[in-house]
Structure formats: structure tokens, C-alpha cells
Design a protein around this motif. Sequence first.
Motif, PDB file in Angstrom:
ATOM      1  N   SER A  18       0.843  -1.195   0.000  1.00 10.03           N
ATOM      2  CA  SER A  18       0.000   0.000   0.000  1.00 10.03           C
ATOM      3  C   SER A  18       0.874   1.239   0.000  1.00 10.03           C
ATOM      4  N   LYS A  19       0.395   2.217  -0.741  1.00  8.20           N
ATOM      5  CA  LYS A  19       1.097   3.506  -0.756  1.00  8.20           C
ATOM      6  C   LYS A  19       0.033   4.586  -0.869  1.00  8.20           C
ATOM      7  N   SER A  20       0.055   5.527   0.038  1.00 10.63           N
ATOM      8  CA  SER A  20      -0.929   6.604  -0.083  1.00 10.63           C
ATOM      9  C   SER A  20      -0.214   7.933  -0.058  1.00 10.63           C
ATOM     10  N   TYR A  21      -0.760   8.866  -0.813  1.00 13.95           N
ATOM     11  CA  TYR A  21      -0.247  10.221  -0.808  1.00 13.95           C
ATOM     12  C   TYR A  21      -1.235  11.073  -0.051  1.00 13.95           C
ATOM     13  N   PRO A  22      -0.757  11.893   0.827  1.00 12.29           N
ATOM     14  CA  PRO A  22      -1.692  12.710   1.608  1.00 12.29           C
ATOM     15  C   PRO A  22      -2.566  13.575   0.703  1.00 12.29           C
ATOM     16  N   GLY A  23      -3.869  13.373   0.838  1.00  9.73           N
ATOM     17  CA  GLY A  23      -4.832  14.247   0.161  1.00  9.73           C
ATOM     18  C   GLY A  23      -4.888  14.165  -1.341  1.00  9.73           C
ATOM     19  N   GLN A  25      -5.032  11.420  -5.068  1.00  4.88           N
ATOM     20  CA  GLN A  25      -5.203  10.072  -5.593  1.00  4.88           C
ATOM     21  C   GLN A  25      -3.875   9.539  -6.123  1.00  4.88           C
ATOM     22  N   GLY A  26      -3.925   8.349  -6.689  1.00  6.66           N
ATOM     23  CA  GLY A  26      -2.706   7.782  -7.268  1.00  6.66           C
ATOM     24  C   GLY A  26      -2.019   6.809  -6.348  1.00  6.66           C
ATOM     25  N   GLY A  27      -2.615   6.541  -5.180  1.00  4.98           N
ATOM     26  CA  GLY A  27      -2.001   5.591  -4.268  1.00  4.98           C
ATOM     27  C   GLY A  27      -2.304   4.145  -4.662  1.00  4.98           C
ATOM     28  N   LEU A  28      -1.770   3.235  -3.856  1.00  9.94           N
ATOM     29  CA  LEU A  28      -2.031   1.805  -4.082  1.00  9.94           C
ATOM     30  C   LEU A  28      -2.603   1.200  -2.799  1.00  9.94           C
ATOM     31  N   PRO A  64       6.941   2.172  -0.089  1.00 12.45           N
ATOM     32  CA  PRO A  64       5.547   1.904   0.283  1.00 12.45           C
ATOM     33  C   PRO A  64       5.279   2.224   1.750  1.00 12.45           C
ATOM     34  N   ASN A  65       4.005   2.452   2.076  1.00 13.83           N
ATOM     35  CA  ASN A  65       3.626   2.626   3.479  1.00 13.83           C
ATOM     36  C   ASN A  65       3.521   1.274   4.175  1.00 13.83           C
ATOM     37  N   ARG A  66       3.029   0.300   3.412  1.00 13.39           N
ATOM     38  CA  ARG A  66       2.879  -1.045   3.977  1.00 13.39           C
ATOM     39  C   ARG A  66       3.197  -2.078   2.915  1.00 13.39           C
ATOM     40  N   GLY A  67       3.505  -3.274   3.373  1.00 12.49           N
ATOM     41  CA  GLY A  67       3.719  -4.377   2.452  1.00 12.49           C
ATOM     42  C   GLY A  67       5.182  -4.529   2.063  1.00 12.49           C
ATOM     43  N   GLN A  68       5.464  -5.632   1.365  1.00 13.77           N
ATOM     44  CA  GLN A  68       6.850  -5.932   1.022  1.00 13.77           C
ATOM     45  C   GLN A  68       7.029  -6.004  -0.497  1.00 13.77           C
ATOM     46  N   ILE A  69       8.112  -5.448  -0.951  1.00 12.57           N
ATOM     47  CA  ILE A  69       8.435  -5.519  -2.378  1.00 12.57           C
ATOM     48  C   ILE A  69       9.801  -6.171  -2.520  1.00 12.57           C
ATOM     49  N   ARG A  70       9.878  -7.136  -3.432  1.00 16.97           N
ATOM     50  CA  ARG A  70      11.182  -7.738  -3.730  1.00 16.97           C
ATOM     51  C   ARG A  70      11.443  -7.571  -5.217  1.00 16.97           C
ATOM     52  N   VAL A  71      12.636  -7.166  -5.540  1.00 11.40           N
ATOM     53  CA  VAL A  71      13.018  -7.020  -6.937  1.00 11.40           C
ATOM     54  C   VAL A  71      14.373  -7.696  -7.123  1.00 11.40           C
ATOM     55  N   ASN A  72      14.398  -8.653  -8.036  1.00 12.23           N
ATOM     56  CA  ASN A  72      15.646  -9.349  -8.350  1.00 12.23           C
ATOM     57  C   ASN A  72      16.332  -9.891  -7.090  1.00 12.23           C
ATOM     58  N   GLY A  73      15.531 -10.381  -6.162  1.00  6.22           N
ATOM     59  CA  GLY A  73      16.098 -10.988  -4.962  1.00  6.22           C
ATOM     60  C   GLY A  73      16.337 -10.027  -3.822  1.00  6.22           C
ATOM     61  N   HIS A  74      16.155  -8.716  -4.052  1.00  2.18           N
ATOM     62  CA  HIS A  74      16.384  -7.739  -2.988  1.00  2.18           C
ATOM     63  C   HIS A  74      15.076  -7.351  -2.316  1.00  2.18           C
ATOM     64  N   ASN A  75      15.089  -7.395  -0.992  1.00  2.10           N
ATOM     65  CA  ASN A  75      13.986  -6.814  -0.252  1.00  2.10           C
ATOM     66  C   ASN A  75      14.219  -5.305  -0.229  1.00  2.10           C
ATOM     67  N   LEU A  76      13.342  -4.566  -0.904  1.00  4.08           N
ATOM     68  CA  LEU A  76      13.614  -3.142  -1.102  1.00  4.08           C
ATOM     69  C   LEU A  76      13.638  -2.357   0.202  1.00  4.08           C
ATOM     70  N   ALA A  77      12.943  -2.887   1.226  1.00  4.55           N
ATOM     71  CA  ALA A  77      12.936  -2.184   2.519  1.00  4.55           C
ATOM     72  C   ALA A  77      14.334  -2.153   3.120  1.00  4.55           C
ATOM     73  N   ARG A  78      15.168  -3.100   2.688  1.00  7.92           N
ATOM     74  CA  ARG A  78      16.511  -3.180   3.287  1.00  7.92           C
ATOM     75  C   ARG A  78      17.556  -2.407   2.498  1.00  7.92           C
ATOM     76  N   ILE A  79      17.147  -1.778   1.420  1.00  2.00           N
ATOM     77  CA  ILE A  79      18.122  -1.031   0.618  1.00  2.00           C
ATOM     78  C   ILE A  79      18.179   0.403   1.104  1.00  2.00           C
ATOM     79  N   GLY A  80      19.315   0.744   1.664  1.00  2.00           N
ATOM     80  CA  GLY A  80      19.493   2.077   2.244  1.00  2.00           C
ATOM     81  C   GLY A  80      19.976   3.071   1.213  1.00  2.00           C
ATOM     82  N   ARG A  81      20.256   4.236   1.725  1.00  2.00           N
ATOM     83  CA  ARG A  81      20.652   5.339   0.855  1.00  2.00           C
ATOM     84  C   ARG A  81      21.927   5.022   0.061  1.00  2.00           C
ATOM     85  N   ARG A  82      22.850   4.337   0.713  1.00  2.00           N
ATOM     86  CA  ARG A  82      24.128   4.053   0.060  1.00  2.00           C
ATOM     87  C   ARG A  82      24.003   3.018  -1.051  1.00  2.00           C
ATOM     88  N   GLN A  83      23.072   2.078  -0.828  1.00  2.00           N
ATOM     89  CA  GLN A  83      22.954   1.010  -1.827  1.00  2.00           C
ATOM     90  C   GLN A  83      21.996   1.362  -2.947  1.00  2.00           C
TER      91      GLN A  83
END
Lengths: 231, 319
Positions: A18-23, A25-28, A64-83
Amino acid sequence: MREQTGTAHEMIRFENVSKSYPGSQGGLHEVSFHLEPGEMAFLTGHSGAGKSTLLKLVGLLERPNRGQIRVNGHNLARIGRRQLPLFRRQVGMIFQDHRLLADRTVFDNVALPLVVAGVGQAEIRRRVQAALDKVGLLKKAKALPVTLSGGEQQRVGIARAVVSRPPVVLADEPTGNLDPELSLEIMELFRQFNQVGVTLLIATHDLGLVERLPTRTLTLREGRLVGDRRP
Amino acid sequence: MNRRRRAARLQGGLQPRAWLMRHLQVFFSSLGRLWQRPLGNFMSVLVIAIAMALPAGLHLVVDNLERLSDDWEGAASATLFLQQALDDAKVEALLQRLRREPQVGELKHLTPGQALAEFRRYSGMADAISLLEENPLPHVVLIRPADPGIPAERFRALVERLREYPEVERAVADLQWVERFQGMVHLLQRGTTILAALLSLAVLLVIGNTIRLEIQNRRQEIEIVKLVGGSHAFIRRPFLYEGFWYGLLGATLALLLLSLSLFLLHGPVSRLARLYGSGFTLESPGPAVVLAMLLAGSLLGILGAWIAVRQQLQEIEPT
């Protein structure tokens, strides 16, 4: 980084995202799907249905605000600014407004992903020429983007997205401003990339185009995934 | 499979050679970028140059003045004005005693007649002096210390002691104005340091601001570079080099301005020095000063750019 789990063989996986933008449309809302490596899919829906948002989440332009996304084996939540830059090199992105550097030649624009990745000069020349050849713009290598037509600029954007051979390519309304004939040409290009193993996710509201091509189609409506049609 | 393995790890880093190549490339391309807006950038460089030339010029002046006062320190002397009504025998006796003082070196006696003649020669008031009916001047004894490098305090103590002689009416140490002069030089030195600190800050701000504007102008480009996976270091690098060039070019221009000023001052200064009977000339900045300025300019440039980049780059993200 890579975890050997059951999802490792999936290129893109959304789980209750889920992804919402304050106020606005266009969220998920609670979107779940996955794409196998080498799969090609259209993402359709009205404007504001969340197509661009979904692509931005895959390319980590948004989180995202909630939920998990994986791309090419990477959990995107774990990718920090440096990576983040390193991750982006694995995802080619194509935009409706091309996003080319106006003061650089076509060659330099296409070379950019290789330059930032530190590829050697000779290799850059070879790969850029191959990419430009592929999109039929080898003769325009020294031209500036403004001197090109809309379709040509879009092809420069495509060459740039694929030149570093990323496993995933995302396209947001790549045929938005193009006439049907040019649109088909572009789609033919995508099909060719897909044939060499690239995973493609293409957002478009051009339903006519989608109908004509036997390709998996995900449909969004008001941020929810309401359709997943396979040919 | 190769693609998979490459994709699985998120590691950057370049081979040393590629790293060097890229730095060289940015080194020159950032200079090239400065040429693209020659007028605006020249003005920035000029502002930096003036801000650097001011304290450097003042430093040079202070340095030269210090050299001047070093020359004079060896020339410390005292003048003893003797009592008005001394006869020649008493004067001669005093001179004998003074010659026996171990700390007194060279000694020169001027009779009232000689003193008047000298006064007539140097004061330019010959006509007025010839109106005098009798010579108002006393015997004068000029004294130099035996040790020319004598500390000011000890020399002053010696003069104090000589003042106690009954034949001596007044004793004046010619140190006072050397000391005052040195005091002024020290004040100027401190002032130069403060000015240099303030103007360094100005250089930092000018460069930082120039780079900040440059970043704003190239916002779209930065977004696109981030989009295709350009690292912070990659994006930062050309701006840091640009700051470096601003600083280096500014320092170089500052040195040119300084040399020009010295060239323009050379004639008048040596004319003035000749009038004072001195061979004094303005000394140009030595290699140490040149090097220090180029180094300071470059470092200020990099630092200014770094501050600007640090503030700005974080917030520019592709959407």
C-alpha cells in the motif's frame, strides 16, 4: 543480500503493498502480484489508478507505506541510501517525458548509466553503439535530443534504459505521445528485449495497443489490482 | 547465470585505474564547464581573487615593514644632552668616563657649534638660525650600544643610568619610536590575521553560493543521474572539482593582482626610500607565500563546494 527462499526465482514480487499520498489520488491499496524473470507485462488503468506509483515503487523512487516488495532478490525495505544507486543500476527506467539531458548528445545520454557504473571507455563505445543500433539511431549518435522527433527521443530513452543490460526494465507510458504506428515499433523493441531475457513492466493506458498484443496485463483501478489477464 | 550473480550483490567500487581515469576526466571537464559561462564565472573568480589579494597584500606590507624595523633595531642609539654651562674640561672628563662604560660602544661628541651646523644643514631653517645671537644648543653625545643586538629593555636601562650623570641634562633613547613602530607592525599583523579569517569566510561563502546555484541549475541533470544509478560520490565529484578550480583560479588571479600592485608601487617606494637615504625595496611574495595562497585557495574552494553539495544533494531526488 540475496536470500535463498521460495521467492528467489521471481523478478518482481509485491505482497500487500500500500502507498498513499496525503490528500491526493494515485495511491495503491493492498497490491500483490509477481513477475517471473524474463516475463513481460502491461500495467493498465485510468490515469490516477496508480500505474506510475507502482513503477516508482519498483524503481525505489518511492517507498511503500505497507507491504513488502522484492526485486531481483532484494527486499527493497533493506536497501538504504548508500545502496540505492547500485540497486537502480539493475532497473532500467523509461519515461513518457524521456528525461534526457538536453545539453548532451544522444551518445552521451545513452552512455550515462555505463559512465556512472565506471565502465571503461572502449566498452562504453561498444555497448552504446550496439544499443543505438538496436533502436535504429546509430546515425544520430552525435545529435542533441532537441533535434530529434518525439519517437526518436523515446528510443534514445529506451537505449539508455537497456544499455547496461539491467534484468528489469520499467516503462511509464512509453507510447503516450506517439502515433499508433510508432507505438507498435516501440512495442516491437520491447518484445525483442524480452526475448533476450529482460523482465519488462510497461504502464500504458493505450488499451488498443494492449488488445493487439498477446501479453500478460495487470489492471489497476483506484489503486487496487482488479485484473491479471494472461494470454 | 552471470547476470543473476551480478544482480544479487549490491557492491560498488572501481579499479584504481578506472578511479584515476574518472578523476582526471572530471578534473578537466569541470574546468571546461567553467569556460562555458566565461563572464559570470570570471566575475566570481575576480571576487574571490580580490578577497584573497587584500589580506595577502596587507601581509606583504606588514612583512616589508617588519624587515624595515629589523634594519633599524641594530641602529638603536641614545642622545645625551649635556648641561648648558659645562666647560670643555668637564665635557672631556665625562667623555672619558663614558668610554669606560662596558656597554657603551660607538660614541660621538658634537660641540654646540657642530650641532648648530648640523641643525642648519638638515632643518632647512638656516635663515632663521642665522638670526640667533648666541648658540642655544648644548654639547651633545650620541651613543650606540656596544652590542648592536642588545634587547630594548637593557638598552633602556643603560640610558636610564647615564641620565643619572650630573653633567647630563637629558637622555633620550631613540628606541622609543622603533618600539612604537614595532607595536604598529604587530597591530597590523593581528589585523591582517583577522582580515584573512573574515575574507576566507567570504571566499568560502562566494564559492559555496556559486556551487549552490550551479547545483540548482543542474537539478534536472542530477535527478537523471540519480535515476540511472549515479552514486553520491559520482554526483558530488564535478562540483568539488569546480570549487577547486574557482579557488585555484581565484588565488592565481589574486597573485597576479598582487604582482601588478607591487609593480605599480615599486617606483614610488624606491623614490621614497631614496629620500630617506635607504636602499629599501618592496619584496615580492616568496615561493612559500605563493604556494600557501594557491593551497589555501584550492582548499577553500573544495570546502565551500563540499558544504554546498552536502546541503543540496540530499534533497534532490528523482520523482
